[in-house]
Every structure is written in C-alpha cells, then in structure tokens.
Design a protein around this motif. Structure first.
Motif, PDB file in Angstrom:
ATOM      1  N   UNK A 280       0.813  -1.418  -0.065  1.00 50.45           N
ATOM      2  CA  UNK A 280      -0.052   0.131  -0.059  1.00 50.45           C
ATOM      3  C   UNK A 280       0.892   1.320  -0.062  1.00 50.45           C
ATOM      4  N   UNK A 281       0.994   1.981  -1.243  1.00 53.50           N
ATOM      5  CA  UNK A 281       1.611   3.215  -1.211  1.00 53.50           C
ATOM      6  C   UNK A 281       0.731   4.432  -0.724  1.00 53.50           C
ATOM      7  N   UNK A 282       0.845   5.027   0.270  1.00 51.27           N
ATOM      8  CA  UNK A 282       0.368   5.764   1.182  1.00 51.27           C
ATOM      9  C   UNK A 282       1.065   7.177   0.793  1.00 51.27           C
TER      10      UNK A 282
ATOM     11  N   UNK B 175     -11.099  10.980   0.934  1.00 53.75           N
ATOM     12  CA  UNK B 175     -10.311  11.307  -0.266  1.00 53.75           C
ATOM     13  C   UNK B 175      -9.316  10.047  -0.071  1.00 53.75           C
ATOM     14  N   UNK B 176      -9.029   9.750  -1.511  1.00 56.85           N
ATOM     15  CA  UNK B 176      -8.086   8.685  -1.697  1.00 56.85           C
ATOM     16  C   UNK B 176      -6.690   8.970  -1.552  1.00 56.85           C
ATOM     17  N   UNK B 177      -6.071   8.372  -0.532  1.00 57.47           N
ATOM     18  CA  UNK B 177      -4.558   8.469  -0.441  1.00 57.47           C
ATOM     19  C   UNK B 177      -3.708   7.430  -0.523  1.00 57.47           C
TER      20      UNK B 177
ATOM     21  N   UNK C  74       3.969   1.805   2.856  1.00 50.85           N
ATOM     22  CA  UNK C  74       5.041   2.769   2.420  1.00 50.85           C
ATOM     23  C   UNK C  74       4.393   4.017   2.333  1.00 50.85           C
ATOM     24  N   UNK C  75       4.766   5.000   3.208  1.00 55.34           N
ATOM     25  CA  UNK C  75       4.546   6.497   3.351  1.00 55.34           C
ATOM     26  C   UNK C  75       5.413   7.253   2.514  1.00 55.34           C
ATOM     27  N   UNK C  76       5.056   7.546   1.088  1.00 57.52           N
ATOM     28  CA  UNK C  76       5.971   8.197   0.397  1.00 57.52           C
ATOM     29  C   UNK C  76       5.340   9.072  -0.450  1.00 57.52           C
TER      30      UNK C  76
END
Length: 254
Positions: free
Chosen positions: A115-117, A129-131, A175-177
């Motif tokens: 999951x790329x957040x 909202x999609x994030x 992954x918060x990028x």
C-alpha cells in the motif's frame, strides 16, 4: 542495454528470452482524464506538455496490459520479479479495485501487495479522499529471487537493545512516500510521475548491481534514472516521443 524504445511494449522482440532481472512499472490507469492542461475553478490557467486522454475501451485496455505482462514474463529470468503499480478506479458510482490484474499473473507468486500511502491529492465531498495506490510484488520462482532486505531497512521507532540486535527493521507493507509535487526538484511535465523514492526501494531490494531493470511504460524515465543511479542497467518502452525526450534529458543530467 540502457535504452528506451519508442514503441508499444505489447511486443518486445528487441529483448531476448530470460534477459531481464526485474520489471517495475505504472501503466496508464485508464481513468478518463485529460492530461497536460492545468485547470483552476473550471478555467484553463496553463497548457504545456504532451496532451493525451486516458480513456481506452476497457477491453482494449486490459488486452494491452495482458500482452505487456505476457511479454514481460517471456523476457524475465527464472529468478526474476515484477512490481506493478496500479490504483482504484470509479465507474458509474462504484469503486473498482484493481485486483483483476492478478488474473494475468496466475503462473507467478504474489509475495506482497504494497500500500503506497501519500499525504495529498484530489479532493471530493461525496466520499473520503483517496490517499493510496497498490504495488503488486510477484516473483517467477516461489523461493529463488533477490530480496536485499538489509539495503532497505528503516529505523525502528521503539528500539530496545536488550531485545533486538539492530535498531533497523524490515519495512512494513505500507509505504508512506509523498507524491511528486509541482515544486519538487524531480518534477517534469509528465502528468502522472511516480517518485524516485518509491522506485529506489524496489530496485534496491529486488536487484543487484549490473542487473537489467525493465519498465514497459517508461513515461518520464523515473525507473531509468533510479536504475542508473543505483548502477543497474535499464530498458524501457514509451509510445510518446516527448516523454522519451524528457527521460533522456533527466538521464543526461544525472
């Protein structure tokens, strides 16, 4: 190798069987958006870069992806891997998760769904909202594949020397990028550019120096730029000449 071909990736006859170590890509999302113009409050405020509309017929869109994935599997080494970035879409009021792409990978092994957040993006007042987007991680062999975990470990928030040998840990599958913002140094005129940080982690963990990295939807060349920086070789395909020019400029400046 180090080349970007100006053509569709539905056929990769330039590449030999089992010659590529890793594929990473983000295909067109087919979300019916006109890219290339900037709008504000319903008015066109700027117009630059290549214009295109992301609205293939659904059957043609899925056929494109299937052909490209099948060609990738042909050129992928027996211990190779595929990292495939795609997002949810909306049709007639319904959200459509992209899990249908797994039908094209029945002969491979799904190791992770990343999951790329990210922390900003489009807004809406009829739903949250999609994030996030997905990155599917597939391997050709069940057990034999490159996974350089030490190269991508991150600091542990709650490190206890009495319990753990190192203060570094395995990243999770979230992954918060950040997205590439308009004022980012790596920003180009490509309308759907993914961040170098995302691709850097994938190439580091899934390949070694001098390996060949394939991106069949090369766009502005982020995959090639990161591969070059990490001393890998790259090969890619892109149908828009303007994007190839952007990629080559980035590569020459790197």
């Amino acid at each position: 190798m180090n080349r970007i071909f100006h053509k569709s990736s539905e056929s990769m006859q330039e590449l030999e069987d089992k010659s590529v170590d890793l594929m990473v890509t983000s295909p067109p999302y087919n979300i019916n958006i006109n890219y290339g113009n900037k709008w504000e409050n319903g008015k066109l405020i700027s117009s630059k870069g290549k214009k295109y509309k992301d609205n293939l017929d659904e059957e043609n869109y899925r056929n494109l992806l299937e052909k490209t994935i099948n060609e990738t599997k042909r050129v992928l080494k027996d211990d190779g891997q595929i990292w495939f970035n795609i997002k949810n879409r909306y049709d007639k009021g319904n959200m459509i998760p992209p899990f249908w792409v797994m039908d094209f990978f029945q002969d491979m092994y799904l190791k992770n769904i990343i999951i790329w957040n990210f922390d900003w993006g489009g807004s809406t007042n009829k739903r949250f909202c999609s994030r996030y987007e997905y990155v599917f991680f597939f391997t050709k062999n069940k057990d034999k594949y490159t996974f350089n975990l030490d190269d991508v470990k991150i600091p542990a928030l709650n490190y206890r020397p009495d319990r753990y040998k190192s203060q570094l840990k395995n990243p999770s599958d979230v992954w918060r990028i950040s997205l590439v913002s308009g004022n980012s140094p790596e920003r180009t005129e490509h309308p759907a550019q993914y961040p170098e940080e995302l691709i850097e982690r994938i190439i580091k963990v899934g390949s070694n120096k001098n390996d060949i990295i394939l991106d069949p939807f090369m766009g502005s060349g982020t995959t090639a730029v990161v591969a070059k920086k990490l001393e890998r070789k790259y090969v890619g395909y892109e149908t828009e000449k303007e994007y190839i020019d952007i990629a080559n400029k980035r590569l020459s400046n790197g």
